[in-house]
Scaffold this motif. Structure first.
Motif: not given
Lengths: 92, 407
Positions: B246-247, B249, B290-295, B298, B300, B302
């Motif tokens: 899983q990708s 940030p 950061d907990a979520f998947n992202s490409y 960048r 958050g 917090h």
């Protein structure tokens, strides 16, 4: 940080939520019948696509309910959210 | 610009910028540290002379220059200790071998323990490390203070320091210099480094890879190595298979430049912060993913805030330090927090990914074993356990607890 629309509480800041990964991953109806490869796919493999992604979030610091979100993993754009039991097409 | 005029005002280029040939014996996809290290060892150790590295952006743009430069090998499990210790030994020779000042500084890495569980886990890891020939020591709180005077060890601290493990051979290197050194070394060995060349398709015929479709046209290839970190899933999909990664940030930051106050690397898994001070003087701090998947490269603010608040507790001195810059990179996280280096379902196509939040330290070792795998078609003994099939056999190398999320 972005805002997520909880279907029950409305838009709130992201730190109020916990992430739950890919949505709509069903528990195998007959786990005993799975091969090692199929079990591995259920356990360890999740979509990791770039673009619109259906994912689970929990409003941990609010109503504490699970729901689903459509979010773009390339831009972080929140397309919409919907309740468990609803389908991605219901997202708003 | 006229090249002669450019040469008049600038340092010479460290590598050529060739257009791709129509075919290569081997192509490495991804011009990050691991990709360049792979090409370097393919040429140096295995005598391949017809190699290209294709990179969608430019050399020194991605995670190669977004990491926090920490180098250590004090992993719990045998497989990991062997892999990372091999990398550390190669690091110890790289300044000379690459003939470039990469500012490799073995200033010591402290991993703090804040509670009884941390203490037990840390002492266990010290013992495991020693059995694997990895240097490791257990320090009590007073010894921590002696080794690193700026750490707050007062019992009133929000996160009291009960001790720490110390790997004296651990430390940092200047990541920009490492990428410069590797790029130059590859180029000198005849490797074509092709920048601005995005792979858009992978040609597979009868279960065997035959070449790549790219933004600079098709490139035929006898062998292909995918070394693309956070974008590995997208490439694997082009070749028709999936990866269990899983990708996410991963963010880091630097302060403004200060006098040298921090003489070593300090990491804390429990409060989740890791910090060192660059040679130039910036405090370099890393966060969790950061907990979520992202490409999107960048995350958050917090996440940064949480990490800074933990940092303040450990280092009250830093409370008036000012943030200069934050950034994010996309890391490829595996379910067992260990990399995947080896064969794929496609013949002559090899993958090196899943290093997650801790790939920088592994650079030389990762390239070394990946080059072996590509050149011989078989994994090296060191990366054999890090196969894609381990998720089916159950032979996971679970470094989540041992290495924790802070790498």
């Amino acid at each position: 940080m972005f805002q997520i629309r909880c279907p029950y509480c409305g838009p709130r800041d992201e730190p109020e939520f916990k992430y739950g990964g890919q949505a709509h991953v069903a528990y195998p109806s007959d786990p005993e019948a799975l091969s090692d490869e199929e079990w591995a796919r259920f356990l360890f493999f999740r979509d990791n696509s770039k673009g619109r992604y259906a994912e689970r979030w929990n409003h941990a610091a609010g109503c504490r309910r699970w729901f689903n979100v459509i979010r773009d993993t390339g831009t972080h754009e929140l397309v919409g959210s919907y309740r468990v039991g609803e389908q991605p097409a219901d997202a708003r | 610009m006229d090249p002669n005029e450019h040469a008049l005002h600038n340092a010479p280029f460290l590598w050529r910028t060739p257009e791709p040939k129509s075919s290569y014996e081997a192509v490495v996809v991804g011009g990050g540290l691991h990709g360049l290290a792979t090409a370097y060892y393919l040429a140096k150790n295995h005598g391949l002379s017809d190699i290209a590295v294709v990179e969608r952006g430019w050399i020194g743009n991605g995670n190669a220059v977004r990491n926090t430069t920490i180098i250590r090998s004090n992993y719990l499990w045998d497989e990991s200790a062997a892999m990372y210790e091999h990398a550390l030994k190669l690091w110890e020779g790289w300044t000379e071998e690459l003939d470039y000042e990469i500012l490799f500084s073995q200033r010591g890495v402290l991993n703090l323990a804040h509670n009884l569980h941390d203490v037990r886990e840390s002492v266990r890891r010290v013992n495991a490390n020693r059995l694997n020939g990895v240097d490791a020591e257990w320090l009590d709180a007073e010894q921590v203070k002696e080794f690193c005077p700026v750490v707050d060890i007062s019992p009133e601290a929000r996160y009291p320091v009960m001790g720490a493990t110390l790997q004296r051979r651990g430390g940092i290197a200047r990541h920009d210099a490492v990428i410069f050194a590797l790029g130059r070394a590859c180029d000198a060995l005849g490797v074509d480094i092709i920048q601005g060349c995005e792979v858009t398709g992978i040609d597979v015929t009868d279960g065997r890879v035959t070449g790549l479709q790219t933004s600079k046209g098709p490139i035929a290839a006898g062998k292909v190595g995918l070394v693309a970190a956070g974008r590995s899933s997208l490439l694997a999909a082009m070749a028709g298979f999936d990866l269990p990664i899983q990708s996410h940030p991963l963010q880091a930051l630097v302060s403004e430049v200060y006098e040298q106050v921090l003489n070593c690397v300090v990491m804390s898994n429990a409060v989740h912060v890791y910090v060192s001070q660059a040679h130039k003087g910036e405090l370099v701090m890393g966060a969790g993913i950061d907990a979520f998947n992202s490409y999107a490269q960048r995350g958050g603010l917090h996440v940064i805030e949480e990490q800074m608040s933990a940092g303040m507790q450990l280092f009250p001195h830093f409370s008036r330090a000012r943030l200069l810059r934050t950034w994010g990179g996309i890391v490829d996280v595996c379910p067992d927090a260990s990399p995947i280096v080896g064969l794929t379902p496609v013949e002559n196509l090899y993958v090196n990914c899943g290093w997650g939040t801790g790939g920088f330290k592994a650079t030389p070792g990762s390239g070394y074993v990946m080059a072996h795998t590509i050149a011989t078609g078989e994994p090296h003994e060191l990366n054999r356990p890090f196969s894609l099939t381990r998720f089916e056999t159950g032979e996971l190398i679970d470094e989540h607890g041992a290495a924790a999320v802070a790498h």
